[in-house]
Design an enzyme around this catalytic site. Structure first.
Site, PDB file in Angstrom:
ATOM      1  N   LEU A  40       0.822  -1.210   0.000  1.00  0.00           N
ATOM      2  CA  LEU A  40       0.000   0.000   0.000  1.00  0.00           C
ATOM      3  C   LEU A  40       0.856   1.259   0.000  1.00  0.00           C
ATOM      4  O   LEU A  40       1.933   1.299   0.581  1.00  0.00           O
ATOM      5  CB  LEU A  40      -0.918   0.010   1.223  1.00  0.00           C
ATOM      6  N   ASP A  41       0.335   2.298  -0.629  1.00  0.00           N
ATOM      7  CA  ASP A  41       1.024   3.589  -0.604  1.00  0.00           C
ATOM      8  C   ASP A  41       0.408   4.485   0.478  1.00  0.00           C
ATOM      9  O   ASP A  41      -0.435   4.038   1.261  1.00  0.00           O
ATOM     10  CB  ASP A  41       1.030   4.258  -1.984  1.00  0.00           C
ATOM     11  N   THR A  42       0.796   5.728   0.521  1.00  0.00           N
ATOM     12  CA  THR A  42       0.337   6.662   1.544  1.00  0.00           C
ATOM     13  C   THR A  42      -1.176   6.810   1.576  1.00  0.00           C
ATOM     14  O   THR A  42      -1.766   7.011   2.629  1.00  0.00           O
ATOM     15  CB  THR A  42       0.986   8.046   1.316  1.00  0.00           C
TER      16      THR A  42
END
Length: 132
Positions: free
Chosen positions: A17-19
């Site tokens: 997952l990213d931010t």
């Protein structure tokens, strides 16, 4: 045109997952590559043995269309089929669908060529017959 269809299920892992809390765009290529390799195994093509025999299948072009994001703990399936294109290419059509609602997440088209000593070659006969 190939009539072989292949499905491989995955689950999103937290570290993908990213931010924003969605799967990072680059991770989708990992999903597709793993599914392609498993697809090839399922039809009797051993990627490593091809290399040992002097033939390499390499990605020539990738087209990805992102439709919806995957999020943490989502389960999904990569559906793959391949078609011969011209004398030296195979095109892998790979779509990702979320489980259980079958929502289209990504449409992918991956073009691969076969190489020997750095030069394009016709796909080996065993590859052509396995994918038809």
């Amino acid at each position: 045109m190939s009539n072989r269809n292949f499905e491989l299920q995955f689950s999103v892992r937290d570290y993908e997952l990213d931010t924003q809390g969605v799967v990072n765009n680059s991770v989708y290529q990992n999903y597709l590559e793993h599914a392609r390799h498993e697809f090839l195994k399922s039809v009797g093509i051993n990627f490593n043995k091809l290399h040992e025999n002097g033939t390499d299948a390499v990605v020539h072009k990738i087209e990805l269309v992102y439709k919806k994001p995957l999020m943490g703990d989502d389960r999904f399936v990569v559906r793959t089929h391949a078609e011969k294109s011209g004398n030296v290419r195979f095109v892998f059509y790979q779509n990702i669908y979320r489980i259980p609602d079958d929502e289209l997440i990504l449409k992918g088209v991956v073009t691969a060529v076969f190489m020997e000593n750095g030069r394009p070659i016709r796909p080996p006969k065993e590859v052509v017959s396995a994918l038809q």
